[in-house]
Design a protein around this motif. Structure first.
Motif, PDB file in Angstrom:
ATOM      1  N   MET C  26       9.273  71.502 150.074  1.00  0.00           N
ATOM      2  CA  MET C  26      10.470  69.778 148.484  1.00  0.00           C
ATOM      3  C   MET C  26      11.428  71.117 148.395  1.00  0.00           C
ATOM      4  O   MET C  26      12.219  70.239 147.980  1.00  0.00           O
ATOM      5  CB  MET C  26       9.461  69.191 147.885  1.00  0.00           C
ATOM      6  CG  MET C  26       7.857  68.545 147.975  1.00  0.00           C
ATOM      7  SD  MET C  26       6.934  68.038 146.695  1.00  0.00           S
ATOM      8  CE  MET C  26       7.302  66.995 145.990  1.00  0.00           C
ATOM      9  N   THR C 106       8.736  72.447 141.289  1.00  0.00           N
ATOM     10  CA  THR C 106       9.760  71.131 141.384  1.00  0.00           C
ATOM     11  C   THR C 106      10.324  70.489 139.989  1.00  0.00           C
ATOM     12  O   THR C 106      11.321  70.191 139.954  1.00  0.00           O
ATOM     13  CB  THR C 106       8.657  70.290 141.481  1.00  0.00           C
ATOM     14  OG1 THR C 106       8.330  70.720 143.063  1.00  0.00           O
ATOM     15  CG2 THR C 106       8.602  69.036 141.806  1.00  0.00           C
ATOM     16  N   LEU C 211      11.451  65.306 151.175  1.00  0.00           N
ATOM     17  CA  LEU C 211      10.792  65.195 149.659  1.00  0.00           C
ATOM     18  C   LEU C 211       9.383  64.259 150.452  1.00  0.00           C
ATOM     19  O   LEU C 211       8.110  64.540 149.709  1.00  0.00           O
ATOM     20  CB  LEU C 211      11.502  64.336 148.746  1.00  0.00           C
ATOM     21  CG  LEU C 211      12.568  65.800 148.264  1.00  0.00           C
ATOM     22  CD1 LEU C 211      13.353  64.847 147.040  1.00  0.00           C
ATOM     23  CD2 LEU C 211      11.370  66.968 146.920  1.00  0.00           C
ATOM     24  N   TRP C 215       5.927  64.853 150.181  1.00  0.00           N
ATOM     25  CA  TRP C 215       5.195  64.926 149.184  1.00  0.00           C
ATOM     26  C   TRP C 215       3.673  64.546 149.738  1.00  0.00           C
ATOM     27  O   TRP C 215       2.329  64.157 148.415  1.00  0.00           O
ATOM     28  CB  TRP C 215       5.709  63.913 148.422  1.00  0.00           C
ATOM     29  CG  TRP C 215       5.820  63.731 146.914  1.00  0.00           C
ATOM     30  CD1 TRP C 215       4.168  63.054 146.264  1.00  0.00           C
ATOM     31  CD2 TRP C 215       6.840  63.080 146.219  1.00  0.00           C
ATOM     32  NE1 TRP C 215       5.165  62.733 145.221  1.00  0.00           N
ATOM     33  CE2 TRP C 215       6.263  62.779 145.123  1.00  0.00           C
ATOM     34  CE3 TRP C 215       7.711  63.063 146.591  1.00  0.00           C
ATOM     35  CZ2 TRP C 215       7.130  62.878 143.949  1.00  0.00           C
ATOM     36  CZ3 TRP C 215       9.352  62.740 145.674  1.00  0.00           C
ATOM     37  CH2 TRP C 215       8.474  63.269 143.996  1.00  0.00           C
TER      38      TRP C 215
END
Lengths: 431, 431, 431
Positions: C26, C106, C211, C215
């Motif tokens: 990410m 993150t 992303l 996730w």
């Protein structure tokens, strides 16, 4: 975990989930591949379509498609209960749903490439809805979801979807391409083909690598189980074969373009790798690695000849999706009939034909109805200017191409053209 | 699944497969990193080389290399049987093959960066073939595939290949760079270094992130097993250490370029992260995370000094691959001898030297033979124009750089220059 | 492996590792998203910040943060021992550390987007250090690391971090944006909003897909265990729901921008998908897929209204991170209180408020101190020229924008401007 049955359940479930994540990632691959192969003036459009179609496909398959495909008697909209009951098997029902839902998005992604640079956004989205809620699931039910059609295609074998996913996307795309017609500047009046170069080849290469990587989940996950030595061995064969088939396709496209055109053509090498991947998808489990490489290499040959062939027919396919997914979806399905002694070639042909006729005919009707009612093609002016500027209000690369593309003129009578183009957000948002 | 032995078999197999997928994905990382660091006029070339070398490496290793590396007595071409028999162990033989085959592609990917912007395509592919079918597997056999060389490098320890993969790629690249010479405009007559900026730094950054991500499979998978608590703990240490080593390298390059040049240099930070990854690769299993970060940080220091050092020697390396993979491959291997009490530093030095001499010498011969017979460097004119236009017939970014690059003039006597450049496909394809 | 307890240990450990790898990935997503949405003249800066912040966050959390968050009594710097002892549980302690350390990165990535195009590099890095070593871990300890604050937020439920990760990043970003002020040309004197288009929308789209993909690890790994049927079922629900929530957000943003602005806005669709992901993160385990899609769809609505709302407040957020991570972090946390009968809405509100006040206040102090001592904003001249050229010495796309960007003039009195800009490496390196 208290038993080996529990361990098997966990293995099967997590393998579907990991594989499904990889297949979801293929959506990014299609987006990058297609964005790299269109012109910069239509790049925002293809990006928007690719993310929106993925989202719509998942929702449509959730609400309608999954139940149509795997439910008993195709009971509409009873899926909530259905998915729960699916949990009682060897793996979590939701892991199965997740793995299936990302497949339907793959089929839809194929279409967007072929109809790129001229299709209207909303009619495309409506077609995607019909494809993913009805067309894909109905034909999928015939093979993967149960038997069907009075046993008409019994014996048909398609491990991970050369026909059921890839040629389905290809047939749907072909129907759209025929009704849309070619891009205006693609075929000249005197019969020449005008090559239209893609704006960003690193992006197209990235997309191909993403698809290759994701395909390990696409094919590997289609074993649908991991919880035995036999499953682990089968998945190993599937992944090793998938990889070598892609290698065979890429290398053959490299050699062949050198021979035919005196130059190695990158876009052909990319499509060769993808052709190998599509070709092995119907049966990545049975062949030796050598045979897998050969099946992929034949895919690479087919794609090098198919792309100019479609051009000869004046069927305009900006990214070569028909050559990759339709031609090699068929080839891969036939290859199983040819090389796998347990599968009948006749059954394979029947499967290809039955699925092809159904999907192509229904797609033609859906595209045709859309064309008649709302139109499916952007105006000549929009096509000339690029759909990004006026249909989407955002340039994909505003600083690299000078904001307006070479050859762009303001839409006649519109004094607000340039103003509309200045924003990352639509100008109305700024109020 | 009926026993814990079955469960172990499944764990070991699937971990090799998942890790192998991540290592395959590193091929995309090299492609993006190198495409981002060369000029736009040579971008199609580097993309083509990177996908083609991956495909060729896999096929060459399948047909010849794997058996050379892991077969008994290096029996040529008997691999089919060999892979099957490998299945009788703790994991599927095909999963082992898949994990090994993606490693050889990594070694080959390193070379393409160093020789970029001036090497001819086909000689490069021939070198790749020799490297992946013979050079890499032969030296790999000495350590990973059995013992070798009359026990000469017994005791040499290289967990995931700082020497066996990364410095091997580095030595092969160094031999190529020496025989190729520098890019024409890199070193001026008066001894100055002319920096040649990469065309697309987001691409280079993406490539670095891909490599970092893929490295978790590269190092994590090299545990070669998952099916025990000890394996799970070891893999956890390997992945946590790999991550922190990369962090250490990136941060140290950031600090050091600020101190030395008063500016943080992005390409150095990227190479610092990669240096940390290469450095930890020989031994990601034994250190504490703190020590891993230090080993990586020293890698970051080395890369910041090695890049101008190679420039001082007028060894031209457009992407810094020698500084990352060769220098830090050596450093990482030494670090195991220094910090791991179970490993002898002398054995590490012997391994580095023996492998280095073999790979460098053979590579020099192969590049030399190619240079003598067909030439390995493109013409001055092609180098000036960019190889994309005339060797590959496709611009990577036709709309961003005006089709022809600044400073480009048509090849003398060629009126067809611009015609040849218009197509995504070669013009012959359009007929 | 000799027992089911061993098998569970392996499952739990490897799932944390695989999920952690996806969360690390990410970081690439944030880098690409933000690089795509800023102007080309500030692209090197955002790339450098994104890779450097990831590296720094990992090191800071290793040295200080992890122990603060999960250690007993928050004993500083005793982590080495702590991580080892954590190994005695259900999974490897290092796998837990790895999964936690990528989360803190993150949170830090969220900040870099909001303060882009005007923040100074080193003050930003200092803020990142404080955020990841202290602010994030301290508030994380209250919920995930133990109880806290005299039980003040007992009952607060945040499965994977809508509040604890995303709104924390959002509050920290908001504090920075307020003290930094807007980019000079964003809001005109007469109260208009000047849209500043991002330079590379394919990159932004790629970042969004990365992303989305990552996730699945962010939410799926937050189950923290895989070794039982219940865990496998829970992870299946989490991943299926996460996917459908993103779909809901994307589709709703698509529909809403069509209605409000007569054009589908790609950047809104991307942010809609991300909004759906943030919104489901506080509770992806309990809802049906239909409810997950609705929660995500409401996220999509919120983001479409929040972006112009922040503009109305003249809070400049180049990538929309506040609308995505702060607004939807709050919404997702509230949604758990609304829809999950086991969770109290009041407890959710308390958690949001307590965490929000703490993080916002401390961030304001830290940004404020930095502003007072060294300044946090680049000079007007640098902002006009772009920070890449003079703070970083490297253009991100030197060939696409003509080296210097349109509107760029040499810094007054600096005759060396163009010289400083020629190199991939800083010119000092070439000496």
């Amino acid at each position: 975990m208290e038993s080996f049955a529990d361990a098997k359940y966990i293995f099967d479930t997590i393998w579907l989930l990991i594989s499904g994540c990889l297949v979801m990632w293929m959506a990014a691959g299609f987006a990058m591949l297609e964005a790299g192969l269109v012109r910069s003036k239509n790049t925002t459009a293809i990006l928007t379509k690719n993310i929106a179609l993925y989202a719509l496909a998942c929702l449509a398959y959730y609400v309608i498609g999954y139940d149509l495909m795997y439910g008993e008697g195709n009971s509409f909209l009873g899926m909530g209960a259905f998915i729960s009951s699916a949990s009682d098997g060897d793996h979590s029902g939701l892991s199965d749903f997740f793995f299936q839902v990302v497949f339907v998005a793959t089929a839809a992604s194929i279409v967007s490439g072929t109809v790129a640079e001229r299709v209207k956004f909303w009619p495309f989205m409506v077609f995607t809805l019909v494809l993913t809620a009805f067309i894909y699931p109905i034909q999928g039910h015939w093979t993967w979801g149960g038997s069907a059609l009075g046993g008409l295609i019994d014996g048909f074998s398609d491990f991970a979807g050369s026909t059921i996913v890839h040629s389905v996307g290809g047939w749907a795309a072909l129907a759209g391409a025929l009704l849309l017609g070619a891009r205006k500047d693609k075929y000249t009046a005197d019969g020449k083909v005008n090559p239209i170069p893609g704006a960003n080849l690193p992006l197209a290469t990235l997309g191909t690598f993403i698809l290759w990587f994701g395909w390990f989940g696409f094919n590997g996950g289609s074993q649908l189980a991991l919880g035995s030595k036999d499953d682990a061995n089968a998945i190993s064969a599937v992944i090793a074969n998938t990889n070598l088939a892609a290698c065979g396709g890429a290398i053959m496209a490299m050699i062949l373009t050198q021979i035919l055109y005196k130059k190695v053509d990158l876009t052909m090498v990319l499509n060769g790798a993808l052709a190998g991947l599509v070709a092995i998808t119907a049966g990545p489990d049975y062949p030796s690695m050598g045979l897998a490489a050969v099946i992929g290499a034949i895919g690479g040959i087919l794609v090098v000849f198919a792309i100019p062939f479609f051009d000869k027919l004046k069927i305009d396919d900006p990214v070569g999706a028909l050559s990759v997914h339709l031609v090699n979806g068929i080839w891969g399905t036939l290859a199983v009939g040819i090389f796998n002694p347990d599968v009948s070639l006749f059954a394979q042909v029947k499967g290809i034909v039955v699925v092809g006729i159904f999907v192509f005919a229904v797609s033609l009707v859906v595209w045709g109805v859309l064309k008649a009612i709302v139109g499916i093609r952007v105006s000549e002016e929009l096509e000339y200017e690029g759909v990004d500027a006026f249909e989407f209000g955002l340039h994909a690369y505003p600083e690299f191409t000078g904001g307006f593309h070479s050859g762009t003129k303001p839409i006649s009578g519109s004094s607000s053209g340039s103003k509309e183009m200045t924003g990352q957000l639509n100008p109305e948002m700024a109020k």
